[in-house]
Design a protein around this motif. Structure first.
Motif, short mmCIF file in Angstrom:
data_model
loop_
_atom_site.label_atom_id
_atom_site.label_comp_id
_atom_site.label_asym_id
_atom_site.label_seq_id
_atom_site.Cartn_x
_atom_site.Cartn_y
_atom_site.Cartn_z
N GLU A 91 36.22 42.79 48.01
CA GLU A 91 36.34 41.55 47.27
C GLU A 91 35.68 40.37 48.00
OE1 GLU A 91 39.88 40.28 44.40
OE2 GLU A 91 40.45 40.37 46.51
N GLY A 106 38.97 51.18 39.86
CA GLY A 106 39.34 50.72 38.53
C GLY A 106 40.82 50.85 38.23
N GLY A 115 42.33 47.35 39.51
CA GLY A 115 41.83 46.07 39.04
C GLY A 115 40.31 46.05 39.05
N GLU A 116 39.76 44.84 38.96
CA GLU A 116 38.31 44.68 38.96
C GLU A 116 37.85 44.19 40.32
OE1 GLU A 116 36.48 42.72 35.69
OE2 GLU A 116 38.07 43.35 34.33
N TYR A 117 36.96 44.95 40.93
CA TYR A 117 36.42 44.63 42.23
C TYR A 117 34.90 44.80 42.17
CZ TYR A 117 41.22 44.90 43.76
OH TYR A 117 42.56 44.68 43.90
#
Length: 102
Positions: free
Chosen positions: A18, A52, A55-57
């Motif tokens: 991230e 996935g 979450g979204e990374y």
């Protein structure tokens, strides 16, 4: 996931991913070193394959030690190019120009 992949380790890896700035890439080994697991670049890859679920990374910003993008993931090249990352050839990012200096 296997026992070695407890939730805290998964989130530790994903928190590093991230942090990769837009327009830069990091290698699996680089991420492994940043979490204190120098020899576990494959572990990083395993986590990213399942990212996935958490979450979204920006996993598209992670390449192998030679700058190769993931075979078969055609969207990765597009996403990187949208961020201004250019390719040396069809399958490799120019690491000298775009590797994250962390």
């Amino acid at each position: 996931m296997k026992k070695i992949l407890d939730e805290s380790l998964v989130y530790e890896i994903l928190s590093v991913v991230e942090e990769i700035p837009e327009g830069n890439v990091a290698t699996y080994g680089q991420i492994a070193r940043l979490i204190g697991r120098d020899k576990n670049s494959r572990l990083v890859g395993t986590v990213l394959r399942r990212a996935g679920l958490y979450g979204e990374y920006p996993c598209h910003r992670v390449v192998n030690h030679a700058g190769r993008i993931v075979p078969g993931w055609t969207e990765q090249r597009y996403l990187l190019e949208q961020e201004g990352v250019s390719m040396k050839n069809d399958t490799h990012v120019d690491l000298k120009r775009f590797q994250w200096d962390c």
